[in-house]
Each structure stands twice: as structure tokens, then as C-alpha cells.
Write a protein that holds these residues in place. Sequence first.
Motif, PDB file in Angstrom:
ATOM      1  N   PRO A  23       0.800  -1.228   0.000  1.00 34.33           N
ATOM      2  CA  PRO A  23       0.000   0.000   0.000  1.00 34.33           C
ATOM      3  C   PRO A  23       0.830   1.274   0.000  1.00 34.33           C
ATOM      4  CG  PRO A  23      -0.152  -1.129   2.115  1.00 34.33           C
ATOM      5  CD  PRO A  23       0.575  -2.051   1.203  1.00 34.33           C
ATOM      6  N   LEU A  24       2.102   1.207   0.374  1.00 34.62           N
ATOM      7  CA  LEU A  24       2.920   2.414   0.379  1.00 34.62           C
ATOM      8  C   LEU A  24       3.020   3.034  -1.006  1.00 34.62           C
ATOM      9  CD1 LEU A  24       4.992   4.349   1.809  1.00 34.62           C
ATOM     10  CD2 LEU A  24       6.741   2.854   0.835  1.00 34.62           C
ATOM     11  N   THR A  25       3.168   2.220  -2.050  1.00 34.42           N
ATOM     12  CA  THR A  25       3.465   2.787  -3.369  1.00 34.42           C
ATOM     13  C   THR A  25       2.253   3.399  -4.065  1.00 34.42           C
ATOM     14  OG1 THR A  25       3.412   0.518  -4.272  1.00 34.42           O
ATOM     15  CG2 THR A  25       5.570   1.477  -3.806  1.00 34.42           C
ATOM     16  N   ASN A  26       1.107   3.442  -3.390  1.00 34.50           N
ATOM     17  CA  ASN A  26      -0.010   4.252  -3.876  1.00 34.50           C
ATOM     18  C   ASN A  26       0.174   5.726  -3.519  1.00 34.50           C
ATOM     19  OD1 ASN A  26      -1.526   1.417  -3.019  1.00 34.50           O
ATOM     20  ND2 ASN A  26      -2.221   2.285  -4.967  1.00 34.50           N
ATOM     21  N   THR A  27       1.110   6.001  -2.631  1.00 31.06           N
ATOM     22  CA  THR A  27       1.251   7.346  -2.083  1.00 31.06           C
ATOM     23  C   THR A  27       1.798   8.348  -3.091  1.00 31.06           C
ATOM     24  OG1 THR A  27       1.534   6.470   0.156  1.00 31.06           O
ATOM     25  CG2 THR A  27       2.371   8.684  -0.263  1.00 31.06           C
ATOM     26  N   MET A  28       2.758   7.939  -3.927  1.00 33.28           N
ATOM     27  CA  MET A  28       3.447   8.927  -4.772  1.00 33.28           C
ATOM     28  C   MET A  28       2.521   9.655  -5.739  1.00 33.28           C
ATOM     29  SD  MET A  28       5.560   6.109  -4.090  1.00 33.28           S
ATOM     30  CE  MET A  28       6.113   5.272  -5.591  1.00 33.28           C
ATOM     31  N   PRO A  29       1.692   8.963  -6.541  1.00 31.52           N
ATOM     32  CA  PRO A  29       0.799   9.709  -7.437  1.00 31.52           C
ATOM     33  C   PRO A  29      -0.237  10.537  -6.695  1.00 31.52           C
ATOM     34  CG  PRO A  29       0.320   7.352  -7.531  1.00 31.52           C
ATOM     35  CD  PRO A  29       1.590   7.501  -6.759  1.00 31.52           C
ATOM     36  N   VAL A  30      -0.664  10.052  -5.528  1.00 30.69           N
ATOM     37  CA  VAL A  30      -1.626  10.811  -4.729  1.00 30.69           C
ATOM     38  C   VAL A  30      -1.027  12.137  -4.293  1.00 30.69           C
ATOM     39  CG1 VAL A  30      -2.813  10.853  -2.490  1.00 30.69           C
ATOM     40  CG2 VAL A  30      -2.976   8.826  -3.947  1.00 30.69           C
TER      41      VAL A  30
END
Length: 198
Positions: free
Chosen positions: A113-120
Motif C-alpha cells: 500500500p505504500l506505493t499508492n502514495t506517490m501519485p496521490v
Amino acid sequence: MTTSRAATDPALRVLTWDVMASGGYETCWAEPGADTLRARGRAVGLTPEPYWISYTLETGEGFVTRRLTVTAETAARTRTLDLRRDDAGRWTADGERLPEVDGALDCDLGLCPLTNTMPVLRHRMHRERGEREFLMAWVSVPDLTVRASRQTYTHLARTGGGGGRVRYASGTFRSDLDLDADGFVLDYPGLARRLTAR
């Protein structure tokens, strides 16, 4: 007496998720900056086979991925991946070119779930209206194969505490993610839910 780094570094976030999709857990130490993100994490899972992984992530300005390193271990073998993006938008995996993901800004580590953070964070999707389509360098776990992945993020609502709800879509898969004020996943139905210390 030992003082934890989390207690002395207000920028350091320690995040733990119950990853239902893998039957396991993940903990990461994330260091968000004004325009960058660094993180390291470890995860264990049972699906598609028992495994554990460790990873480090480094972005440049605009939360654009610079490097993701991953080690994945199963009963049969240990795999490693060194995924990099250069300033021209070219990607390599262990030094080999990946032209199918050239132009992508983000990596997406499977079941993480961490790698959803960058585009957000880049587009303030948890706070501002809009819909964005992305090409991602998606990494399958635990085999660490890299594939191109088309994904769409859509802002749905603001939530309490400065967070928001964002719809994630890829192919026929959809899920409405709840995010905190810093853009980190609180709840990702079908994949993971954040845990808090009792």
C-alpha cells in the motif's frame, strides 16, 4: 536508555498494514519531504506462496521514483531487483532496459500500500478534485517481474483530519482507498488496512 528514531525525528512515519490480499503484514519507515519520499519496509505473506520481502524506495522531486530495490525470499529461492528511473524517463531492471515502461513516473510494488502514495501526493488526489491516468512500473511479488500497468486515480471526497477518499482502478479492478492527511493508505478494501498501536 535507547531513544527510537521515530520519537526524535518528527518527519519519520512508521506504518504497519494488515495485508489481507497476501495473508500477511507490512511495516515501513517512511520519510516524506516537501516534494520527495524515502522509505524502507519489510513484508511477509502467504499468497501466492509463503514469502518475505524487504525494500527501499527513493524518489526525486515531484515524488517521481528514482530507485526501488527489493529482495524477496521463498522456500525455493531468493530474488533481488534493482529498479531505476533516470532523468530522461528511462527505466532499467538490474541494468536491463525496460522500454515498455519508459515515461512512467512511478513504481508500484505489488501488495504494497505504500506505493499508492506517490501519485496521490504529486497531484494532491486526496484533497483536490480530479481524475488522473498513469503508466506504472508494476512489480509482481514474490517473483519480482516488472510489467507495465495502466492505472486511474479519481478523487471521491475529503474525509476527516485532512485525508481523502480516492478510487483506484486498473483493468476491471476497482477499490476506494481511504488516505490520511499525508497521503498514506488507511484502508484499501480488498488489499490492506492500516494498524495502530494499542
